[in-house]
Design an enzyme around this catalytic site. Structure first.
Site, PDB file in Angstrom:
ATOM      1  CE1 TYR A 164      21.563  -1.340  24.709  1.00 47.07           C
ATOM      2  CE2 TYR A 164      23.375  -0.901  25.932  1.00 47.07           C
ATOM      3  CZ  TYR A 164      22.360  -1.830  25.728  1.00 47.07           C
ATOM      4  OH  TYR A 164      22.342  -2.896  26.320  1.00 47.07           O
ATOM      5  CG  PHE A 196      16.439  -4.868  32.864  1.00 42.64           C
ATOM      6  CD1 PHE A 196      16.710  -3.935  32.444  1.00 42.64           C
ATOM      7  CD2 PHE A 196      14.971  -5.468  32.266  1.00 42.64           C
ATOM      8  CE1 PHE A 196      16.430  -3.225  31.294  1.00 42.64           C
ATOM      9  CE2 PHE A 196      14.805  -4.855  30.935  1.00 42.64           C
ATOM     10  CZ  PHE A 196      15.332  -3.636  30.624  1.00 42.64           C
ATOM     11  N   PRO A 197      19.346  -5.633  36.813  1.00 45.46           N
ATOM     12  CG  PRO A 197      21.584  -4.857  37.332  1.00 45.46           C
ATOM     13  CD  PRO A 197      20.850  -5.032  36.086  1.00 45.46           C
ATOM     14  CG  LEU A 198      19.834  -1.636  40.231  1.00 40.98           C
ATOM     15  CD1 LEU A 198      20.403  -0.375  40.129  1.00 40.98           C
ATOM     16  CD2 LEU A 198      19.987  -2.033  41.724  1.00 40.98           C
ATOM     17  N   GLY A 199      16.090  -3.843  38.249  1.00 43.60           N
ATOM     18  CA  GLY A 199      14.632  -3.800  37.667  1.00 43.60           C
ATOM     19  C   GLY A 199      14.479  -3.003  36.467  1.00 43.60           C
ATOM     20  N   GLY A 200      15.490  -2.462  35.699  1.00 40.41           N
ATOM     21  CA  GLY A 200      15.576  -1.920  34.657  1.00 40.41           C
ATOM     22  C   GLY A 200      14.895  -0.452  34.453  1.00 40.41           C
ATOM     23  N   PRO A 224      12.282   0.646  38.265  1.00 35.49           N
ATOM     24  CG  PRO A 224      13.848   2.314  39.014  1.00 35.49           C
ATOM     25  CD  PRO A 224      12.457   1.733  37.904  1.00 35.49           C
ATOM     26  CG  LEU A 225      14.235  -4.538  41.522  1.00 31.91           C
ATOM     27  CD1 LEU A 225      15.621  -5.267  42.410  1.00 31.91           C
ATOM     28  CD2 LEU A 225      13.211  -5.879  41.146  1.00 31.91           C
TER      29      LEU A 225
END
Ligand SMILES: NC(=O)c1ccc[n+]([C@@H]2O[C@H](COP(=O)([O-])OP(=O)(O)OC[C@H]3O[C@@H](n4cnc5c(N)ncnc54)[C@H](OP(=O)(O)O)[C@@H]3O)[C@@H](O)[C@H]2O)c1
Length: 290
Positions: free
Chosen positions: A66, A215-219, A222-223
């Site tokens: 990163y 990506f819990p929030l869509g990465g 976002p979701l």
């Protein structure tokens, strides 16, 4: 002064022999655009990391890829000397090219170098947990992981790594890894809308192995879902809070590492993830990913 970890939603999980809060923090968003170079707001990035520690978070997910190096150096600058309770999970197996791509780097020499660079940039003598990252940007790809994992096992035996995990892997690769060495966590893409690993999560829960969705929030996208928005507005919560609460309720072995470059979003996510979802809420949300 740090808040008690007991105040974080989800409580704690034992990763190998390391107790971590189930609500963790994913540091990837702290690097510059495209996860390359330094952040536009250096002090802001340090503030997010310090806020995570102050909120009682004891699990930070990172990688020397990163930036490259940027995120690890920010963690070192913000948090060292590290509190004893803090555990940093890093990953090896990919490097960066001039175009910002993520080419694999899984030969023994690259893995050894990467472990040493993680130690140096984080300012540690031992890495708490190292995930071997496989596959590519399209997701997991089949094939044996024996050679790279055995290289990491040798580094673990030298005392440079405490625990091993795998990332971006198929269920078959998880089984192969477990036959080679104890595996404490699996880090794959998973969220409310992307549920490829449902069966794997349940199997890992039975084995006491953590599943850490990236990506819990869509990465990077976002979701967004009308069903998610409908449940969120009924509960007077944000869609992100509902998405995180759903993951915490999905299975006790799920550890959260949502990413953010914003102190306000970090606070909002910690405050929101403890939301209690009813059976009806969950049934409605389950339709999104099926
Ligand atoms: N193993 C792997 O191959 C792999 C791959 C990707 C990621 N990871 C790990 O997984 C972690 C999480 O993934 P991620 O950070 O890419 O994706 P993520 O957690 O799904 O989503 C992060 C995005 O959501 C936004 N966000 C966060 N909280 C928000 C809120 N309350 N309201 C509105 N927007 C919000 C962030 O923007 P703001 O910055 O504006 O808040 C950011 O753009 C990473 O940090 C990394 O450690 C691993």
């Amino acid at each position: 002064m740090s808040k008690s970890t007991a105040s974080l939603p989800g409580g704690t999980w034992v990763l190998g022999d390391l107790t971590v809060t189930r609500f963790g923090y994913g540091a990837m968003q702290l690097a510059g655009p495209g996860v390359m170079g330094p952040p536009a707001d250096h002090d802001g990035a340090l503030a997010v990391l310090r806020e995570a520690a102050d909120l009682g978070i004891t699990h930070i997910d990172t990688s020397d890829a990163y930036g490259p190096r940027v995120t690890n150096q920010l963690i070192r600058q913000a948090l060292r000397p590290y509190p004893e309770s803090l555990h940093i999970v890093t990953k090896v197996g990919a490097t960066r090219d001039q175009q910002g791509g993520w080419p694999p780097a899984r030969d023994p020499e690259s893995l050894r170098r990467s472990v040493n660079e993680n130690l140096e940039n984080l300012g540690l003598e031992v890495l708490d947990t190292v995930n071997l990252r496989l596959g590519d940007a399209q997701g997991p790809q089949p094939g044996s992981l024996a050679e790279p994992l055995e290289t990491l096992v040798a580094l673990q035996q030298q005392g440079l790594i405490r625990h091993l995990g795998v990332s971006n892997v198929t269920a078959e690769q998880v089984a192969e890894a477990r036959a080679i060495a104890p595996i404490v966590c699996v880090q794959n893409m998973y969220n409310l809308a992307y549920r490829h690993d449902d069966k794997l999560i349940d199997e890992l829960a039975e084995q006491g192995i953590a599943y850490v969705p990236f990506f819990p929030l869509g990465g990077f996208s976002p979701l967004q879902s009308s069903a998610l928005s409908a449940v969120a507005s009924r509960l007077d919560a944000t869609p992100m809070s509902v998405a995180l609460a759903w993951l915490l309720q999905r299975s006790p072995n799920i550890l959260l590492i949502p990413g953010t470059s914003s102190v306000a979003h970090l606070r909002e996510n910690v405050a929101g993830a403890g939301l209690s979802l009813s059976h009806e809420d969950v049934a409605e949300l389950d339709k999104i990913g099926h």
